[in-house]
Design an enzyme around this catalytic site. Structure first.
Site, short mmCIF file in Angstrom:
data_model
loop_
_atom_site.label_atom_id
_atom_site.label_comp_id
_atom_site.label_asym_id
_atom_site.label_seq_id
_atom_site.Cartn_x
_atom_site.Cartn_y
_atom_site.Cartn_z
N PHE A 159 3.13 7.30 -7.08
CA PHE A 159 2.58 8.51 -6.44
C PHE A 159 3.62 9.23 -5.61
O PHE A 159 3.47 10.41 -5.31
CB PHE A 159 1.36 8.12 -5.58
CG PHE A 159 1.67 7.75 -4.16
CD1 PHE A 159 2.08 6.48 -3.82
CD2 PHE A 159 1.55 8.69 -3.16
CE1 PHE A 159 2.36 6.14 -2.51
CE2 PHE A 159 1.83 8.37 -1.83
CZ PHE A 159 2.25 7.09 -1.52
N LYS A 160 4.69 8.56 -5.23
CA LYS A 160 5.66 9.21 -4.37
C LYS A 160 6.34 10.40 -5.05
O LYS A 160 6.83 11.30 -4.38
CB LYS A 160 6.68 8.19 -3.88
CG LYS A 160 5.98 7.17 -2.96
CD LYS A 160 6.92 6.19 -2.32
CE LYS A 160 6.23 5.38 -1.25
NZ LYS A 160 5.36 4.33 -1.79
#
Ligand SMILES: *Cc1c(COP(=O)(O)O)cnc(C)c1O
Length: 467
Positions: free
Chosen positions: A111-112
């Protein structure tokens, strides 16, 4: 929009300044001077829009005059055009009440990427404008490192130095960092835990000698721009499930409290969030803090979910600041006490404020494996161990009758193939976009967990602020 330090002792900056600064000079974190608020009609109007458009609308009030609305829209279109799914963050139904928000379709499968792909473009934009060089120093327990490196690899005005705890990140995670051979990318494996690596980075931000020569920037979630970019998917998911006319709950695999703090920001902006579930593994400082007010640092236990193997949660300070009446001097005293004794008690107003929106849960190795198995057997989904902690939480915490609960899927299961295979017998394949990872050459420097050695190395490889 102005940005203030949580510790009250640094001067206010605009969005451009806060993005390039990372940590404030007084050791605090930048927060916007106020929470912008959307009318119900503005939230309703987001339904059905492309992700990049929702992103531009949600972020514009935070960006203020630092970018024109047109330029911001160009940057979000470019950043999210690199995702492998047309929806960018697709939402899947798991059962009657549970949903999965897949945040791992970016270049490095975690998700980063959602925040860092944009942050790389913001750095480039602002550094070109200023004619300045940036030295990014970061610590990673796995996913931040690869996502940050991918986002800045090859940029002219950025050098990145990424510290990871040697032997404590997965093979896929390490290779995603060390196989990027761009000359501005410097991987450093240090002896110690993630918290040791993060402490080195924090110390560097407060190192006058370094700050005099280099503009030191952050890509960890202490950087406000990252949190801002993460607010977007709370809106994108909630409007798909009927917001603003319906409440939605979120369960969030939590480490540094960045992702779930973005959910708190979404709620302050008017999104009807019923509950934010802070899901931890056995490294449960946040679960203890939220359930009993005891924020005391334990020993880090390595788990199958390494990005949550954290006993100091940087962004928690932002929440405590907001809940405690935004009193910078009080926050500086409270955090100073914590840094001295490694323990603190939340005040009553902090505890009561947090209890209104947050719930918390802790998953041990069995809970994680059971959640992974449940995902496969009941829903046909392979869940990574981080996501599994949040599924465990979503299944055990009551968020209200009829309230849909969205679990944030923070990593692709292929990043943690061994744990997934142990629980399900299925070995997830690596998506084709990273398919030859195990054939590529690696480059990495090993250093002791010693501040002077690390500072020396960085000083001899970085480019001064202007030059
Ligand atoms: C970074 C990370 C987390 C923790 O997110 P925070 O913002 O630090 O709370 C959870 N899961 C995965 C896969 C991550 O990479």
């Amino acid at each position: 929009m102005d940005y203030l330090s949580t510790r009250g002792g640094a001067k206010a900056l605009d969005f451009e300044g806060a993005t390039l600064a990372g940590l404030a000079s007084d050791g605090g974190l930048y927060v916007p001077s106020e929470w912008p608020r959307f009318a119900e009609s503005e939230i309703a109007a987001m339904a059905g829009l492309p992700y990049a458009e929702i992103a531009a609308r949600v972020m514009q009030p935070f960006v203020g005059d630092s970018l024109s609305p047109e330029r911001l829209r160009e940057l979000t279109t470019q950043a999210y055009g690199r995702f492998a799914h047309a929806a960018v963050t697709p939402l899947k139904q798991l059962d009657e009440t549970q949903w999965l928000l897949e945040l791992f379709h970016g270049p490095t499968l975690a998700f980063k990427d959602v925040a860092l792909q944009l942050l790389g473009l913001l750095f480039e934009e602002f550094l070109e404008r200023r004619g300045q060089n940036l030295t990014v120093v970061g610590a990673t327990s796995g996913d931040t490192g690869s996502a940050a490196i991918d986002a800045v690899a090859g940029l002219d005005k950025v050098n990145i130095f990424m510290l990871h705890p040697r032997g404590r990140v997965s093979d896929v995670q390490r290779r995603q960092m060390t196989t990027v051979l761009a000359p501005n990318v410097h991987n450093i494996a240090i002896e110690g835990s993630f918290d040791d690596a993060q402490a080195m980075v924090k110390r560097m931000f407060n190192d006058r000698a370094m700050a005099d020569r280099f503009a030191i920037g952050a890509v960890n979630s202490i950087n406000w721009a990252r949190l801002m970019a993460q607010v977007v998917y709370y809106f994108a998911a909630a409007v798909q499930l009927g917001a603003p006319h319906r409440q939605v709950a979120f369960s969030v695999p939590t480490g540094n409290f960045g992702d779930v703090f973005a959910g708190y920001v979404a709620a302050q902006m008017g999104l009807p969030v019923a509950k934010l579930v802070v899901a931890t593994n056995v490294n449960d400082i946040l679960h203890r803090a939220l359930s009993s007010g005891d924020y005391s640092q334990g020993i880090v236990t390595p788990t199958a979910a390494p990005s949550m193997d954290i006993q100091v949660s940087s962004n928690f300070e932002r929440l405590l600041f907001d809940l405690g009446g935004r009193d910078g001097a009080a926050m500086a005293a409270q955090m100073g006490g914590f840094e001295g004794t490694k323990a603190m008690q939340l005040s009553n107003s902090q505890r009561e404020g947090a209890a209104r929106l947050f719930a918390s849960s802790r998953a041990d190795a069995d809970d994680m494996a059971q959640a992974i198995r449940w995902g496969w057997e009941h829903c046909g989904e392979l869940l990574d161990p981080h996501t599994a902690c949040a599924i465990h939480a979503a299944k055990t915490i009551d968020c209200g009758a009829g309230v849909p609960i969205v679990t944030l899927a923070t990593a692709h299961p292929a990043k943690f193939r061994d744990a997934v295979e142990r629980a399900t017998g299925q070995r997830p394949g690596l998506p084709t976009r990273v398919g030859d990872l195990f054939e590529r050459e690696e480059r990495c420097t090993e250093l002791p967990g010693d501040y002077a050695a690390i500072a020396d190395y960085i000083a001899s490889h970085a480019v001064p602020r202007s030059g």
